[in-house]
Write a protein that holds these residues in place. Structure first.
Motif, PDB file in Angstrom:
ATOM      1  N   PHE A 252     -16.413   0.226   2.889  1.00 13.60           N
ATOM      2  CA  PHE A 252     -15.272   0.210   1.966  1.00 13.60           C
ATOM      3  C   PHE A 252     -14.673  -1.193   1.838  1.00 13.60           C
ATOM      4  O   PHE A 252     -14.347  -1.843   2.833  1.00 13.60           O
ATOM      5  CB  PHE A 252     -14.181   1.202   2.421  1.00 13.60           C
ATOM      6  CG  PHE A 252     -13.025   1.237   1.456  1.00 13.60           C
ATOM      7  CD1 PHE A 252     -13.045   2.081   0.359  1.00 13.60           C
ATOM      8  CD2 PHE A 252     -11.944   0.374   1.613  1.00 13.60           C
ATOM      9  CE1 PHE A 252     -12.013   2.085  -0.566  1.00 13.60           C
ATOM     10  CE2 PHE A 252     -10.899   0.371   0.697  1.00 13.60           C
ATOM     11  CZ  PHE A 252     -10.935   1.229  -0.394  1.00 13.60           C
TER      12      PHE A 252
ATOM     13  N   PHE B  66       0.435  -5.093  -3.604  1.00 11.86           N
ATOM     14  CA  PHE B  66      -0.860  -4.721  -4.176  1.00 11.86           C
ATOM     15  C   PHE B  66      -0.843  -3.293  -4.664  1.00 11.86           C
ATOM     16  O   PHE B  66       0.121  -2.558  -4.462  1.00 11.86           O
ATOM     17  CB  PHE B  66      -1.977  -4.954  -3.142  1.00 11.86           C
ATOM     18  CG  PHE B  66      -1.995  -3.983  -1.986  1.00 11.86           C
ATOM     19  CD1 PHE B  66      -2.792  -2.841  -2.040  1.00 11.86           C
ATOM     20  CD2 PHE B  66      -1.245  -4.208  -0.843  1.00 11.86           C
ATOM     21  CE1 PHE B  66      -2.833  -1.951  -0.974  1.00 11.86           C
ATOM     22  CE2 PHE B  66      -1.282  -3.321   0.227  1.00 11.86           C
ATOM     23  CZ  PHE B  66      -2.077  -2.188   0.163  1.00 11.86           C
TER      24      PHE B  66
ATOM     25  N   GLY C 275      -3.776   0.197  -5.436  1.00 13.57           N
ATOM     26  CA  GLY C 275      -5.127   0.734  -5.237  1.00 13.57           C
ATOM     27  C   GLY C 275      -5.361   1.769  -6.322  1.00 13.57           C
ATOM     28  O   GLY C 275      -4.557   2.678  -6.499  1.00 13.57           O
TER      29      GLY C 275
ATOM     30  N   TYR D  32     -13.381   0.928  -6.668  1.00 14.85           N
ATOM     31  CA  TYR D  32     -12.009   0.782  -6.184  1.00 14.85           C
ATOM     32  C   TYR D  32     -11.426  -0.490  -6.798  1.00 14.85           C
ATOM     33  O   TYR D  32     -12.046  -1.552  -6.762  1.00 14.85           O
ATOM     34  CB  TYR D  32     -11.997   0.685  -4.654  1.00 14.85           C
ATOM     35  CG  TYR D  32     -10.606   0.606  -4.075  1.00 14.85           C
ATOM     36  CD1 TYR D  32      -9.798   1.730  -3.994  1.00 14.85           C
ATOM     37  CD2 TYR D  32     -10.100  -0.610  -3.615  1.00 14.85           C
ATOM     38  CE1 TYR D  32      -8.517   1.657  -3.462  1.00 14.85           C
ATOM     39  CE2 TYR D  32      -8.822  -0.691  -3.091  1.00 14.85           C
ATOM     40  CZ  TYR D  32      -8.037   0.440  -3.014  1.00 14.85           C
ATOM     41  OH  TYR D  32      -6.768   0.369  -2.491  1.00 14.85           O
TER      42      TYR D  32
ATOM     43  N   ARG E 271      -8.374  -3.243  -7.120  1.00 12.85           N
ATOM     44  CA  ARG E 271      -7.295  -3.790  -6.298  1.00 12.85           C
ATOM     45  C   ARG E 271      -6.506  -4.851  -7.087  1.00 12.85           C
ATOM     46  O   ARG E 271      -6.837  -6.032  -7.054  1.00 12.85           O
ATOM     47  CB  ARG E 271      -7.918  -4.381  -5.028  1.00 12.85           C
ATOM     48  CG  ARG E 271      -6.978  -5.146  -4.109  1.00 12.85           C
ATOM     49  CD  ARG E 271      -5.742  -4.375  -3.714  1.00 12.85           C
ATOM     50  NE  ARG E 271      -5.970  -3.206  -2.906  1.00 12.85           N
ATOM     51  CZ  ARG E 271      -5.987  -3.164  -1.577  1.00 12.85           C
ATOM     52  NH1 ARG E 271      -5.826  -4.259  -0.891  1.00 12.85           N
ATOM     53  NH2 ARG E 271      -6.144  -2.003  -0.952  1.00 12.85           N
TER      54      ARG E 271
ATOM     55  N   TYR F 137     -13.699   6.757   1.996  1.00 10.22           N
ATOM     56  CA  TYR F 137     -12.940   5.843   2.857  1.00 10.22           C
ATOM     57  C   TYR F 137     -13.062   6.274   4.316  1.00 10.22           C
ATOM     58  O   TYR F 137     -13.338   5.474   5.198  1.00 10.22           O
ATOM     59  CB  TYR F 137     -11.470   5.838   2.428  1.00 10.22           C
ATOM     60  CG  TYR F 137     -10.652   4.759   3.115  1.00 10.22           C
ATOM     61  CD1 TYR F 137     -10.774   3.431   2.743  1.00 10.22           C
ATOM     62  CD2 TYR F 137      -9.762   5.077   4.133  1.00 10.22           C
ATOM     63  CE1 TYR F 137     -10.041   2.440   3.366  1.00 10.22           C
ATOM     64  CE2 TYR F 137      -9.009   4.093   4.762  1.00 10.22           C
ATOM     65  CZ  TYR F 137      -9.160   2.775   4.373  1.00 10.22           C
ATOM     66  OH  TYR F 137      -8.431   1.795   4.999  1.00 10.22           O
TER      67      TYR F 137
ATOM     68  N   LYS G 159       4.341  -1.218  -1.961  1.00 11.43           N
ATOM     69  CA  LYS G 159       3.016  -1.520  -1.427  1.00 11.43           C
ATOM     70  C   LYS G 159       3.007  -3.012  -1.113  1.00 11.43           C
ATOM     71  O   LYS G 159       2.349  -3.819  -1.779  1.00 11.43           O
ATOM     72  CB  LYS G 159       1.919  -1.128  -2.429  1.00 11.43           C
ATOM     73  CG  LYS G 159       1.261   0.206  -2.065  1.00 11.43           C
ATOM     74  CD  LYS G 159       0.200   0.599  -3.024  1.00 11.43           C
ATOM     75  CE  LYS G 159      -1.165   0.765  -2.373  1.00 11.43           C
ATOM     76  NZ  LYS G 159      -1.246   1.750  -1.305  1.00 11.43           N
TER      77      LYS G 159
ATOM     78  N   TYR H  35       1.222  -3.055   5.699  1.00 12.37           N
ATOM     79  CA  TYR H  35      -0.090  -2.614   6.187  1.00 12.37           C
ATOM     80  C   TYR H  35      -0.461  -3.406   7.440  1.00 12.37           C
ATOM     81  O   TYR H  35      -0.889  -2.833   8.436  1.00 12.37           O
ATOM     82  CB  TYR H  35      -1.136  -2.740   5.056  1.00 12.37           C
ATOM     83  CG  TYR H  35      -0.797  -1.730   3.951  1.00 12.37           C
ATOM     84  CD1 TYR H  35      -1.453  -0.514   3.868  1.00 12.37           C
ATOM     85  CD2 TYR H  35       0.246  -1.964   3.051  1.00 12.37           C
ATOM     86  CE1 TYR H  35      -1.096   0.433   2.909  1.00 12.37           C
ATOM     87  CE2 TYR H  35       0.609  -1.031   2.095  1.00 12.37           C
ATOM     88  CZ  TYR H  35      -0.065   0.169   2.026  1.00 12.37           C
ATOM     89  OH  TYR H  35       0.305   1.107   1.095  1.00 12.37           O
TER      90      TYR H  35
ATOM     91  N   THR I   1      -2.063   4.795   5.203  1.00 13.67           N
ATOM     92  CA  THR I   1      -3.011   4.683   4.087  1.00 13.67           C
ATOM     93  C   THR I   1      -2.992   5.965   3.257  1.00 13.67           C
ATOM     94  O   THR I   1      -3.720   6.081   2.277  1.00 13.67           O
ATOM     95  CB  THR I   1      -4.464   4.455   4.577  1.00 13.67           C
ATOM     96  OG1 THR I   1      -4.806   5.523   5.455  1.00 13.67           O
ATOM     97  CG2 THR I   1      -4.617   3.134   5.294  1.00 13.67           C
TER      98      THR I   1
ATOM     99  N   GLY J 160      -4.444  10.139  -0.647  1.00 16.16           N
ATOM    100  CA  GLY J 160      -4.277   8.741  -1.071  1.00 16.16           C
ATOM    101  C   GLY J 160      -5.396   8.348  -2.010  1.00 16.16           C
ATOM    102  O   GLY J 160      -6.406   9.053  -2.098  1.00 16.16           O
ATOM    103  N   THR J 161      -5.252   7.211  -2.674  1.00 13.54           N
ATOM    104  CA  THR J 161      -6.284   6.804  -3.639  1.00 13.54           C
ATOM    105  C   THR J 161      -7.607   6.532  -2.927  1.00 13.54           C
ATOM    106  O   THR J 161      -8.647   7.077  -3.305  1.00 13.54           O
ATOM    107  CB  THR J 161      -5.829   5.552  -4.412  1.00 13.54           C
ATOM    108  OG1 THR J 161      -4.668   5.916  -5.140  1.00 13.54           O
ATOM    109  CG2 THR J 161      -6.905   5.058  -5.370  1.00 13.54           C
ATOM    110  N   ALA J 162      -7.554   5.705  -1.902  1.00 13.81           N
ATOM    111  CA  ALA J 162      -8.801   5.370  -1.207  1.00 13.81           C
ATOM    112  C   ALA J 162      -9.338   6.598  -0.476  1.00 13.81           C
ATOM    113  O   ALA J 162     -10.519   6.920  -0.549  1.00 13.81           O
ATOM    114  CB  ALA J 162      -8.563   4.224  -0.233  1.00 13.81           C
TER     115      ALA J 162
END
Ligand code: COI
Length: 356
Positions: free
Chosen positions: A29, A74, A76, A140, A142, A172, A197, A202, A236, A302-304
């Motif tokens: 990933f 950021f 995602g 994906y 970003r 992911y 975000k 993170y 995440t 989550g998106t990922a």
């Protein structure tokens, strides 16, 4: 702030694609990037020089503020390819709105909507061969913004770079996820940046997550910073708890990310007349539910990660195992979401966005 622009994107194409060098069946990933990237600079009070160019390194001063004060945010998002080769985004307007909300919280100027969508769709069209068909495959995306002004005075940057990178992706998390419920460390606090975000949100999780990993758990479920009594999110992913047939999840606040997958799960559940409670969820009630057998499922959204079932959680040195449900809520929401994302079903909510 310049919220709309007539600026044209300068497009510089690669002379030779790198796509032939990529093993799409064995991707890690976020480590392979498509041929092109988007870049736009903020200078003299406006976003300028939007450019799509070959993916590659940047030249940036070591004194740029992003390196010293972490002024960066950021997003995602993902592109999906259907069986006819059409490429779709999922609720991209949500990501656009959220990156600007995150930017506002980090004193970064908002990005214009028209350049965002023009850049996003042009980039996805140019690199559409990097989106592989098949459930679980995606590109994906970003988008991110960083402070580029040179200088280490602790004040908001006057210059920024907005970029979009794209990375072919598979799952992911492979398999289910084991989590630790936070008892000491915290992810966010009232009035903090938890809902943004922001890059530092993170990075700050890596150390406690490493401690969890050493004990065989992949993620931490964060709790409220004051008393560690309430379950919040997994960093995440947002987190859902199914107690009997009721779905519980923490309400959105300035400590919790307003997840696009989270709100999509809630919309599907409500449409299906599932009882959804968005309210503070006590650690003690989930522990009690695990003990008395009413806790049927925990899953992240989550998106990922899409929807990731949790197979065990640890709290105060006790590990509570969850029986994996073949036809549980997690499976149902994952299938429902993916069918919409990959254009395999009707789109009753109007979430799909056709790119090409
Ligand atoms: C996403 O789902 O896009 C996330 O933000 C997770 C990411 C940190 C890998």
């Amino acid at each position: 702030m310049n919220s709309s622009t007539t600026q044209k994107i300068d497009i510089q194409k690669v002379s030779t694609s790198r796509i032939g060098d990529v093993d799409f069946d064995n991707l890690t990933f976020g480590s392979t990037f498509s041929d092109h990237m988007f870049e736009c600079d903020y200078k003299d009070g406006e976003w300028q020089n939007p450019t799509i160019k070959p993916y590659g390194p940047l030249t940036i001063s070591p004194a740029a503020k992003v390196f010293h004060y972490g002024q960066a945010v950021f997003e995602g998002m993902k592109a999906f390819k259907d069986e006819d080769g059409k490429v779709w985004l999922f609720r991209p307007e949500e990501n656009f709105n959220r990156i600007n909300r995150s930017s506002k919280r980090m004193a970064i100027p908002e990005f214009p909507k028209d350049i965002f969508f023009e850049a996003l769709t042009t980039l996805v069209k140019m690199d559409k061969d990097w989106v592989k068909p098949g459930l679980g495959n995606s590109l994906y995306i970003r988008p991110f913004v960083m402070a580029t002004q040179v200088g280490v005075s602790a004040s908001p940057s006057t210059e920024y770079k907005f970029m979009i990178l794209m990375s072919p992706a598979q799952a992911y998390y492979t398999g289910d996820v084991k989590v630790v419920i936070a008892e000491h460390y915290s992810r966010s606090a009232n009035g903090g940046v938890g809902a943004a975000k922001a890059a530092g949100n993170y990075g700050a999780q890596f150390f406690p997550t490493n401690l969890a990993r050493e004990k065989g758990f992949q993620q931490v479920i964060w709790t409220d910073a004051s008393d560690h009594k309430y379950l919040e999110e997994a960093g995440t992913m947002n987190v859902f708890f199914r107690v009997n047939d009721t779905l519980l999840t923490a309400p959105i606040s300035d400590r919790i990310l307003d997840g696009v997958t989270r709100k999509s799960v809630i919309a599907i559940a409500k449409r299906d007349n599932i009882n959804v409670e968005e309210r503070p969820v006590l650690v003690s009630e989930i522990v009690e539910a695990a003990k008395n057998g009413s806790l049927k499922e925990i899953f992240g959204a989550g998106t990922a990660a899409v929807i990731s079932p949790v197979s065990a959680f640890s709290y105060k040195e006790t590990v509570y195992e969850l029986e994996m449900q073949k036809n549980g809520f997690a499976t149902r929401f994952k299938n429902e979401l993916m069918n919409i994302q990959y254009n395999r079903s009707e789109d009753p909510f109007g979430w799909r966005f056709e790119v090409v």
